[in-house]
Design a protein around this motif. Structure first.
Motif, mmCIF file in Angstrom:
data_model
loop_
_atom_site.group_PDB
_atom_site.id
_atom_site.type_symbol
_atom_site.label_atom_id
_atom_site.label_comp_id
_atom_site.label_asym_id
_atom_site.label_seq_id
_atom_site.Cartn_x
_atom_site.Cartn_y
_atom_site.Cartn_z
ATOM 1 N N CYS A 129 42.928 34.638 44.456
ATOM 2 C CA CYS A 129 43.636 34.286 43.129
ATOM 3 C C CYS A 129 44.950 33.742 43.503
ATOM 4 C CB CYS A 129 43.291 35.142 42.258
ATOM 5 S SG CYS A 129 43.646 34.769 40.500
ATOM 6 N N ASN A 130 45.270 32.933 42.590
ATOM 7 C CA ASN A 130 46.859 32.328 42.451
ATOM 8 C C ASN A 130 47.652 32.914 41.392
ATOM 9 O OD1 ASN A 130 48.616 30.516 43.899
ATOM 10 N ND2 ASN A 130 48.630 29.242 42.116
ATOM 11 N N THR A 131 46.951 33.684 40.453
ATOM 12 C CA THR A 131 47.539 34.062 39.298
ATOM 13 C C THR A 131 47.584 35.570 39.319
ATOM 14 O OG1 THR A 131 46.541 32.165 38.313
ATOM 15 C CG2 THR A 131 47.695 33.772 36.754
ATOM 16 N N GLN A 132 48.859 36.077 39.487
ATOM 17 C CA GLN A 132 49.118 37.717 39.412
ATOM 18 C C GLN A 132 48.578 38.294 38.103
ATOM 19 O OE1 GLN A 132 50.908 39.757 41.638
ATOM 20 N NE2 GLN A 132 51.304 38.085 43.044
ATOM 21 N N GLY A 133 47.693 39.383 38.210
ATOM 22 C CA GLY A 133 47.344 39.997 37.247
ATOM 23 C C GLY A 133 46.331 39.269 35.966
ATOM 24 N N ALA A 134 45.602 38.300 36.804
ATOM 25 C CA ALA A 134 44.394 37.668 35.917
ATOM 26 C C ALA A 134 43.131 38.364 35.891
ATOM 27 C CB ALA A 134 44.191 36.155 36.666
ATOM 28 N N THR A 135 42.293 38.190 35.239
ATOM 29 C CA THR A 135 41.230 38.779 34.815
ATOM 30 C C THR A 135 40.289 39.269 36.045
ATOM 31 O OG1 THR A 135 41.244 37.895 32.681
ATOM 32 C CG2 THR A 135 39.078 39.152 33.232
ATOM 33 N N ILE A 136 40.008 38.128 36.869
ATOM 34 C CA ILE A 136 38.911 38.446 37.958
ATOM 35 C C ILE A 136 39.512 39.229 38.889
ATOM 36 C CG2 ILE A 136 37.825 37.026 39.845
ATOM 37 C CD1 ILE A 136 37.690 34.615 38.087
ATOM 38 N N PRO A 137 40.921 39.100 39.277
ATOM 39 C CA PRO A 137 41.348 40.133 40.518
ATOM 40 C C PRO A 137 41.169 41.462 39.577
ATOM 41 C CG PRO A 137 43.078 38.564 39.753
ATOM 42 C CD PRO A 137 41.985 37.955 39.373
ATOM 43 N N ARG A 138 41.318 41.897 38.316
ATOM 44 C CA ARG A 138 41.419 43.035 37.897
ATOM 45 C C ARG A 138 40.069 43.526 37.876
ATOM 46 N NH1 ARG A 138 42.636 42.732 32.673
ATOM 47 N NH2 ARG A 138 43.346 40.669 32.311
ATOM 48 N N GLU A 139 39.100 42.609 37.934
ATOM 49 C CA GLU A 139 37.884 43.031 37.819
ATOM 50 C C GLU A 139 37.229 43.470 39.287
ATOM 51 O OE1 GLU A 139 35.602 44.027 35.504
ATOM 52 O OE2 GLU A 139 36.973 43.537 33.891
ATOM 53 N N SER A 140 38.153 43.331 40.482
ATOM 54 C CA SER A 140 37.712 43.317 41.738
ATOM 55 C C SER A 140 38.168 44.477 42.583
ATOM 56 C CB SER A 140 38.059 42.149 42.602
ATOM 57 O OG SER A 140 37.600 40.903 41.824
ATOM 58 N N ASP A 141 37.341 45.011 43.484
ATOM 59 C CA ASP A 141 38.130 45.993 44.118
ATOM 60 C C ASP A 141 39.309 45.686 45.084
ATOM 61 O OD1 ASP A 141 35.681 47.465 43.351
ATOM 62 O OD2 ASP A 141 34.346 46.515 45.250
ATOM 63 N N ALA A 142 39.567 44.504 45.438
ATOM 64 C CA ALA A 142 40.526 44.170 46.217
ATOM 65 C C ALA A 142 40.851 42.677 45.987
ATOM 66 C CB ALA A 142 40.309 44.258 47.669
ATOM 67 N N ILE A 143 42.338 42.419 46.288
ATOM 68 C CA ILE A 143 42.765 41.046 46.014
ATOM 69 C C ILE A 143 43.673 40.676 47.018
ATOM 70 C CG2 ILE A 143 44.051 39.705 44.063
ATOM 71 C CD1 ILE A 143 44.421 42.419 42.574
ATOM 72 N N VAL A 144 43.506 39.299 47.344
ATOM 73 C CA VAL A 144 44.434 38.711 48.210
ATOM 74 C C VAL A 144 44.908 37.422 47.565
ATOM 75 C CG1 VAL A 144 44.730 37.269 50.345
ATOM 76 C CG2 VAL A 144 43.056 39.307 50.352
ATOM 77 N N TYR A 145 46.169 37.604 47.214
ATOM 78 C CA TYR A 145 46.773 36.265 46.379
ATOM 79 C C TYR A 145 47.119 35.364 47.056
ATOM 80 C CZ TYR A 145 47.415 39.205 42.206
ATOM 81 O OH TYR A 145 46.923 40.125 41.008
ATOM 82 N N THR A 146 46.897 34.087 46.707
ATOM 83 C CA THR A 146 47.490 32.791 47.247
ATOM 84 C C THR A 146 48.752 32.650 46.469
ATOM 85 O OG1 THR A 146 46.279 31.779 45.551
ATOM 86 C CG2 THR A 146 45.441 31.694 47.743
ATOM 87 N N HIS A 147 49.840 32.118 47.326
ATOM 88 C CA HIS A 147 51.200 31.823 46.819
ATOM 89 C C HIS A 147 51.529 30.350 46.637
ATOM 90 C CE1 HIS A 147 51.817 36.501 46.675
ATOM 91 N NE2 HIS A 147 51.451 36.539 47.953
ATOM 92 N N ALA A 148 50.569 29.856 45.941
ATOM 93 C CA ALA A 148 50.817 28.185 45.759
ATOM 94 C C ALA A 148 51.846 28.188 44.727
ATOM 95 C CB ALA A 148 49.700 27.511 45.608
ATOM 96 N N GLY A 149 52.032 28.996 43.830
ATOM 97 C CA GLY A 149 53.100 28.801 42.801
ATOM 98 C C GLY A 149 52.124 28.111 41.665
#
Ligand code: BG6
Length: 369
Positions: A129-149
């Motif tokens: 996900c590219n957006t910190q704290g968004a709903t899909i990452p919050r619903e997931s066991d793990a997150i890898v953020y993209t840092h596209a800005g």
């Protein structure tokens, strides 16, 4: 703030090198992949016998590219599915399934509902996900953020290259954690990843003007086809999607090998066809097959625009136009080959006087199913 650019999209395409660089940044230490967000989560990748990638739109095409990397480096079979299709077909998933969702916004309702369904069925879930704290990452066991800005233009560009980058980092990490990948192969892949931003910059500096000129010449075109094989295939699909989203002309992507099974019927004199030409180093066979596809459509009058590796002389006699991309190892070609297609779609829409940031009927983040 467009920062002096004519559109957010122009700005965001110019930021593709940084989107890749910043996504890699801080995730390589002493030649090893270290993804801080996955610290202590190695268990998530043990006992996994299958990966399902879920996404919509451009993110789905990033997933199709990611499949090649996950299968090659982590040796886990991967299915890539449109999130809205997954949910309504009684999918067979359980604790041995790792569901990887991809979403720039992290709010796409179709993707969110699919992730929830996968979790309900017992799958492990990881979100890119590219957006910190968004709903899909919050619903997931793990997150890898993209840092596209932040990405403002509705059609995704810099987030797409960042998504592929994140999938590659994940594939390398999982490959290492599961012992499927040697440190040497991982090290070579990391070096390729780190070299990408400079190569994207090369395309922007050396090819952008020529591609924009081509898009102006083609501004009356009614239909454009895109062909690709292997990792070039999802890029053909992405090139077609971007062109229809931005310029409202008919555009379709095909697997080049599928040509003779149907799409070749569409070829008539003057039909523009973009062909993603794999590097000759990807295996002589693959390269030769695509060249022979070009010959087949040329013989029927197609106007061929080849996206090919700089120095690939074999393609020259067969193409009307060659858009050059720098040399990269085969799996890394898509991150380069997509850049000319983004520039072309943006250029053609601009030539038609359209608003590239806000195409009609589309929303940046679709929060209804
Ligand atoms: C669409 C956007 O509605 O959603 C696309 O117009 C995007 O550009 C797709 O690829 C998926 O969005 P997201 O935020 O889940 O990556």
């Amino acid at each position: 703030d467009k920062g002096g650019w004519s559109s957010f999209m122009a700005k965001e395409v110019s930021e593709e090198p940084e989107a890749v660089a910043n996504t890699v940044l801080g995730r390589v230490q002493d030649g090893q992949i270290v993804i801080p967000e996955l610290d202590g989560l190695d268990g998530l990748f043990q006992g996994v016998s299958r990966v399902i990638v879920l996404a919509c739109g451009t993110a789905y095409y990033a997933g199709l590219v990611g499949k090649y990397a996950i299968e090659q480096w982590a040796r886990i079979p991967v299915d890539v599915e449109l999130a809205h299709e997954f949910r309504y077909r009684d999918p067979i998933v359980g604790p041995e399934t790792l569901v990887v969702s991809i979403s720039q916004s992290g709010e796409t309702m179709d993707t969110l509902m699919a992730v929830k369904e996968a979790a309900r069925l017992g799958a492990k879930t990881l979100s890119i996900c590219n957006t910190q704290g968004a709903t899909i990452p919050r619903e997931s066991d793990a997150i890898v953020y993209t840092h596209a800005g932040p990405e403002v233009a509705v059609a995704s560009t810099k987030a797409f290259v960042a998504q592929i980058t994140a999938l590659y980092l994940l594939a390398l990490h999982v490959g290492r954690v599961r012992g499927a990948l040697s440190a040497e192969v991982a090290g070579a892949a990391i070096a390729e990843l780190e070299a990408l931003p400079e190569k994207i910059r090369w395309i922007l500096e050396n090819e952008q003007e020529r591609i924009e000129q081509l898009s102006r010449w083609m501004s009356d075109t009614r239909s454009v086809l895109f062909l690709g094989r292997h990792v070039g295939y999802p890029i053909a699909l992405e090139g077609a999607l971007k062109l229809k989203e931005l310029s409202y002309i008919h555009a379709e992507g095909f697997a080049a090998g599928e040509l003779k099974h149907g799409p070749i019927a569409l070829i008539e004199p003057g039909q523009p066809v973009f062909v993603m030409v794999p590097s000759p180093r990807q295996g002589a066979t693959l390269h030769a097959k695509v060249i022979s596809n070009i010959e087949e459509i040329r013989a029927r009058g197609a106007r061929v625009i080849a996206v090919a590796e700089e120095g690939d002389a074999a393609v020259l006699p067969f193409a009307d136009e060659v858009l050059r991309v720098p040399l990269a190892a085969p799996l890394f070609e898509p991150i380069l080959a997509v850049v000319p297609l983004h520039i072309f779609a943006m250029g053609l829409a601009t030539a038609k006087g359209l608003d590239v940031d806000q195409p009609r009927n589309l929303a940046k983040s679709v929060t209804v199913e």
